[in-house]
Scaffold this motif. Structure first.
Motif, PDB file in Angstrom:
ATOM      1  N   ASN A   8       0.853  -1.188   0.000  1.00 24.28           N
ATOM      2  CA  ASN A   8       0.000   0.000   0.000  1.00 24.28           C
ATOM      3  C   ASN A   8       0.893   1.242   0.000  1.00 24.28           C
ATOM      4  O   ASN A   8       1.493   1.573   1.014  1.00 24.28           O
ATOM      5  N   PRO A   9       0.970   1.927  -1.144  1.00 23.77           N
ATOM      6  CA  PRO A   9       1.896   3.057  -1.274  1.00 23.77           C
ATOM      7  C   PRO A   9       1.285   4.420  -0.944  1.00 23.77           C
ATOM      8  O   PRO A   9       1.966   5.438  -1.080  1.00 23.77           O
ATOM      9  N   THR A  10       0.012   4.467  -0.516  1.00 21.06           N
ATOM     10  CA  THR A  10      -0.653   5.756  -0.336  1.00 21.06           C
ATOM     11  C   THR A  10      -0.153   6.475   0.919  1.00 21.06           C
ATOM     12  O   THR A  10      -0.174   5.914   2.021  1.00 21.06           O
ATOM     13  N   ARG A  11       0.231   7.729   0.745  1.00 21.31           N
ATOM     14  CA  ARG A  11       0.621   8.577   1.866  1.00 21.31           C
ATOM     15  C   ARG A  11      -0.645   9.209   2.458  1.00 21.31           C
ATOM     16  O   ARG A  11      -1.465   9.776   1.735  1.00 21.31           O
ATOM     17  N   ILE A  12      -0.805   9.104   3.768  1.00 23.71           N
ATOM     18  CA  ILE A  12      -1.927   9.735   4.455  1.00 23.71           C
ATOM     19  C   ILE A  12      -1.438  10.991   5.174  1.00 23.71           C
ATOM     20  O   ILE A  12      -0.479  10.943   5.948  1.00 23.71           O
ATOM     21  N   VAL A  13      -2.114  12.095   4.900  1.00 23.79           N
ATOM     22  CA  VAL A  13      -1.799  13.368   5.545  1.00 23.79           C
ATOM     23  C   VAL A  13      -3.038  13.759   6.345  1.00 23.79           C
ATOM     24  O   VAL A  13      -4.054  14.167   5.775  1.00 23.79           O
ATOM     25  N   PHE A  14      -2.968  13.612   7.659  1.00 24.91           N
ATOM     26  CA  PHE A  14      -4.155  13.627   8.509  1.00 24.91           C
ATOM     27  C   PHE A  14      -4.163  14.835   9.436  1.00 24.91           C
ATOM     28  O   PHE A  14      -3.175  15.119  10.097  1.00 24.91           O
ATOM     29  N   GLY A  15      -5.322  15.528   9.506  1.00 26.56           N
ATOM     30  CA  GLY A  15      -5.502  16.549  10.521  1.00 26.56           C
ATOM     31  C   GLY A  15      -6.080  17.845   9.995  1.00 26.56           C
ATOM     32  O   GLY A  15      -6.153  18.089   8.791  1.00 26.56           O
ATOM     33  N   GLU A  16      -6.486  18.683  10.912  1.00 29.26           N
ATOM     34  CA  GLU A  16      -7.088  19.958  10.564  1.00 29.26           C
ATOM     35  C   GLU A  16      -6.100  20.854   9.831  1.00 29.26           C
ATOM     36  O   GLU A  16      -4.924  20.951  10.201  1.00 29.26           O
ATOM     37  N   GLY A  17      -6.556  21.480   8.764  1.00 28.15           N
ATOM     38  CA  GLY A  17      -5.732  22.425   8.015  1.00 28.15           C
ATOM     39  C   GLY A  17      -4.749  21.802   7.056  1.00 28.15           C
ATOM     40  O   GLY A  17      -3.944  22.513   6.442  1.00 28.15           O
ATOM     41  N   LYS A  18      -4.809  20.494   6.870  1.00 22.71           N
ATOM     42  CA  LYS A  18      -3.793  19.811   6.068  1.00 22.71           C
ATOM     43  C   LYS A  18      -3.988  19.962   4.556  1.00 22.71           C
ATOM     44  O   LYS A  18      -3.111  19.555   3.783  1.00 22.71           O
ATOM     45  N   PHE A 161     -13.659  -2.674 -10.055  1.00 27.56           N
ATOM     46  CA  PHE A 161     -12.379  -3.057 -10.636  1.00 27.56           C
ATOM     47  C   PHE A 161     -11.277  -2.731  -9.645  1.00 27.56           C
ATOM     48  O   PHE A 161     -11.457  -1.904  -8.749  1.00 27.56           O
ATOM     49  N   MET A 162     -10.158  -3.407  -9.796  1.00 25.27           N
ATOM     50  CA  MET A 162      -9.014  -3.204  -8.910  1.00 25.27           C
ATOM     51  C   MET A 162      -7.744  -3.173  -9.739  1.00 25.27           C
ATOM     52  O   MET A 162      -7.624  -3.904 -10.720  1.00 25.27           O
ATOM     53  N   SER A 163      -6.813  -2.323  -9.319  1.00 23.63           N
ATOM     54  CA  SER A 163      -5.511  -2.273  -9.966  1.00 23.63           C
ATOM     55  C   SER A 163      -4.532  -1.547  -9.055  1.00 23.63           C
ATOM     56  O   SER A 163      -4.870  -0.507  -8.480  1.00 23.63           O
ATOM     57  N   GLU A 164      -3.326  -2.077  -8.948  1.00 23.24           N
ATOM     58  CA  GLU A 164      -2.311  -1.398  -8.154  1.00 23.24           C
ATOM     59  C   GLU A 164      -1.901  -0.065  -8.769  1.00 23.24           C
ATOM     60  O   GLU A 164      -1.262   0.758  -8.110  1.00 23.24           O
ATOM     61  N   LEU A 165      -2.298   0.173 -10.010  1.00 23.03           N
ATOM     62  CA  LEU A 165      -1.961   1.430 -10.669  1.00 23.03           C
ATOM     63  C   LEU A 165      -2.896   2.561 -10.265  1.00 23.03           C
ATOM     64  O   LEU A 165      -2.648   3.723 -10.624  1.00 23.03           O
ATOM     65  N   VAL A 166      -3.964   2.260  -9.510  1.00 23.50           N
ATOM     66  CA  VAL A 166      -4.877   3.321  -9.107  1.00 23.50           C
ATOM     67  C   VAL A 166      -4.922   3.529  -7.591  1.00 23.50           C
ATOM     68  O   VAL A 166      -5.898   4.059  -7.056  1.00 23.50           O
ATOM     69  N   PHE A 167      -3.870   3.148  -6.895  1.00 27.94           N
ATOM     70  CA  PHE A 167      -3.712   3.638  -5.538  1.00 27.94           C
ATOM     71  C   PHE A 167      -3.529   5.153  -5.590  1.00 27.94           C
ATOM     72  O   PHE A 167      -2.736   5.656  -6.394  1.00 27.94           O
ATOM     73  N   PRO A 168      -4.218   5.927  -4.751  1.00 28.18           N
ATOM     74  CA  PRO A 168      -3.897   7.353  -4.682  1.00 28.18           C
ATOM     75  C   PRO A 168      -2.443   7.548  -4.237  1.00 28.18           C
ATOM     76  O   PRO A 168      -1.955   6.794  -3.390  1.00 28.18           O
ATOM     77  N   GLN A 169      -1.763   8.531  -4.815  1.00 27.44           N
ATOM     78  CA  GLN A 169      -0.413   8.824  -4.340  1.00 27.44           C
ATOM     79  C   GLN A 169      -0.455   9.328  -2.903  1.00 27.44           C
ATOM     80  O   GLN A 169       0.447   9.056  -2.118  1.00 27.44           O
ATOM     81  N   PHE A 170      -1.492  10.093  -2.592  1.00 28.06           N
ATOM     82  CA  PHE A 170      -1.676  10.609  -1.229  1.00 28.06           C
ATOM     83  C   PHE A 170      -3.164  10.851  -1.013  1.00 28.06           C
ATOM     84  O   PHE A 170      -3.936  10.971  -1.969  1.00 28.06           O
ATOM     85  N   SER A 171      -3.544  10.928   0.245  1.00 30.34           N
ATOM     86  CA  SER A 171      -4.889  11.370   0.597  1.00 30.34           C
ATOM     87  C   SER A 171      -4.815  12.277   1.814  1.00 30.34           C
ATOM     88  O   SER A 171      -4.152  11.945   2.810  1.00 30.34           O
ATOM     89  N   VAL A 172      -5.463  13.425   1.705  1.00 27.24           N
ATOM     90  CA  VAL A 172      -5.551  14.376   2.812  1.00 27.24           C
ATOM     91  C   VAL A 172      -6.849  14.111   3.565  1.00 27.24           C
ATOM     92  O   VAL A 172      -7.928  14.119   2.972  1.00 27.24           O
ATOM     93  N   LEU A 173      -6.750  13.875   4.864  1.00 33.38           N
ATOM     94  CA  LEU A 173      -7.909  13.589   5.704  1.00 33.38           C
ATOM     95  C   LEU A 173      -8.012  14.661   6.786  1.00 33.38           C
ATOM     96  O   LEU A 173      -7.223  14.680   7.735  1.00 33.38           O
ATOM     97  N   ASP A 174      -8.963  15.565   6.633  1.00 33.82           N
ATOM     98  CA  ASP A 174      -9.207  16.621   7.615  1.00 33.82           C
ATOM     99  C   ASP A 174     -10.577  16.375   8.235  1.00 33.82           C
ATOM    100  O   ASP A 174     -11.604  16.600   7.596  1.00 33.82           O
ATOM    101  N   PRO A 175     -10.629  15.921   9.504  1.00 34.40           N
ATOM    102  CA  PRO A 175     -11.916  15.609  10.129  1.00 34.40           C
ATOM    103  C   PRO A 175     -12.884  16.787  10.172  1.00 34.40           C
ATOM    104  O   PRO A 175     -14.103  16.590  10.178  1.00 34.40           O
ATOM    105  N   VAL A 176     -12.377  18.001  10.188  1.00 34.10           N
ATOM    106  CA  VAL A 176     -13.246  19.178  10.231  1.00 34.10           C
ATOM    107  C   VAL A 176     -14.156  19.221   9.003  1.00 34.10           C
ATOM    108  O   VAL A 176     -15.278  19.749   9.066  1.00 34.10           O
ATOM    109  N   LYS A 177     -13.685  18.671   7.891  1.00 31.06           N
ATOM    110  CA  LYS A 177     -14.478  18.696   6.661  1.00 31.06           C
ATOM    111  C   LYS A 177     -15.725  17.824   6.743  1.00 31.06           C
ATOM    112  O   LYS A 177     -16.585  17.889   5.870  1.00 31.06           O
TER     113      LYS A 177
END
Length: 385
Positions: A8-18, A161-177
């Protein structure tokens, strides 16, 4: 525990204001197409934050991706990518927008008929545009996995469908949203995440205590915090925990080395395709009936589920297992997600078209044993009325 390979290559960037981190996460020379759903992304200020974070990058907008992303709409996005020369995609929304963006990423690089991506379940994907995500609705885990589900309205077909080529490079997770989400979407999200865990957990014992305990912890979190999220919309800690739980529910970690089911999801897809029910609504309808139908095969894990998640310690194994199913139904109802077909104005006349569609899509040997046949699904739907 079975042998497995985890990636799993996805970078998670977590938190308010991210969201501001997009400037760091996206290449400076990228030409970005922002994909989103309705106008709530603009009204809540999320799109404005995204556009500001992109700085001097060239970007365009593609809105209108539906709650069950439609093939027809997504192909319009593919045409826009080709016509205007975008080389990076950014999904801003919930799982449907991210699922749709995965399809656009793959279809934009596919030479043949893009429908082949879905009919091959991703097997024909050989390249995809890079993309990232800004998550606004926690539910599907699409922000950290390689899966997508797309509906082709003209065919009344909803296919994954599934493919390792469609992992997000990153995902920003801001709970405030998530504070401004409608109650219906919050309830749906908790139910969706719950069933994602169950599909990987409620099968049969596989000598995988780590995966079991991870799964049980996620389920307990949803049971404890789901109702609180409905009652106190702006509790940051509650929303943060729910957001992270939904991601962990389907990022691949709890499913490695263990049998998985997914029959509830496949049957649920047909309910959405033919009748337009929310994805979580279909899961809440199908799962209790499916668990009762496969009760003997799943009894040992259901009893474990009863003891460790619902804290039921009285009665025989079968009695505890049955109580766990009823507790699950009650939880869905507490999350304002109804659990009977009749709650959605569907009666017995809906069953045969659903079974016919399921068969046409090749979903004839489902479940961890491959024995959930169309006849089994017919009984499940009859029990779910």
């Amino acid at each position: 525990m079975n042998n497995f390979e985890f990636y799993n290559p996805t970078r998670i960037v977590f938190g308010e204001g991210k969201i501001a981190e997009l400037d760091r996460l996206i290449p400076a020379d990228a030409k970005v197409l922002i994909l989103f759903g309705g106008q709530s992304a603009r009204k809540t200020g999320t799109l404005d934050e995204v556009e500001q974070a992109l700085g001097q990058r060239q970007f365009g907008l593609f809105g209108g991706i539906e709650p069950n992303p439609r093939y027809e709409t997504l192909m319009e996005a593919v045409e826009k990518v080709s016509a205007e020369g975008y080389d990076y995609l950014l999904a801003v929304g919930g799982g449907s927008v991210i699922d749709g963006t995965k399809f656009v990423a793959a279809a934009a690089k596919y030479d043949g008929d893009a429908w082949d991506i879905l009919t091959s379940m991703g097997g024909k994907v050989e390249a995809a545009l890079p993309f990232g995500a800004v998550l606004t609705l926690p539910a599907t885990g699409s922000e950290m996995n390689k899966g997508s589900v797309v509906t082709r309205e003209s065919m009344q077909a909803k296919l994954p469908f599934m493919s390792e080529l469609v992992f997000p490079q990153f995902s920003v997770l801001d709970p405030v949203k998530t504070y401004t989400l409608p109650i219906r979407q919050v309830g749906n999200g908790a139910v969706d995440a719950f069933v994602h865990v169950v599909e990987q957990y409620l099968t049969y014992p596989a000598n995988a205590p780590v995966q079991d305990r991870f799964a049980e912890g996620l389920l307990q979190t949803l049971v404890e915090l789901g109702p609180q999220a409905l009652e106190i919309p702006e509790d940051y800690n509650v929303r943060a925990s729910l957001m992270w739980t939904a991601t962990l529910a389907l990022n691949g970690l709890i499913g490695v080395g263990v049998p998985q089911d997914w029959s509830t999801h496949m049957l649920g897809h047909e309910l959405t395709a033919l009748h337009g029910l929310d994805h979580a609504q279909t899961l809440a309808v199908v799962l209790p009936a499916m668990l009762n139908e496969k009760f003997e095969q799943k009894q040992a894990k259901l009893a474990q589920f009863a003891e460790r998640v619902w804290h039921i310690d009285q009665g025989s194994e079968a009695e505890k297992a049955q109580q766990a199913i009823e507790k699950t139904r009650d939880f869905f109802e507490r999350m304002n997600v109804k659990t009977r077909m009749s709650d959605y104005d569907l009666d017995a006349t809906a069953i045969e078209p659903l079974i016919e569609s399921l068969t046409q899509h090749g979903m004839t040997q489902l479940g961890e044993h491959g024995d959930v046949t169309p006849d089994v699904c017919r009984r499940v739907l009859q029990a779910a009325l």
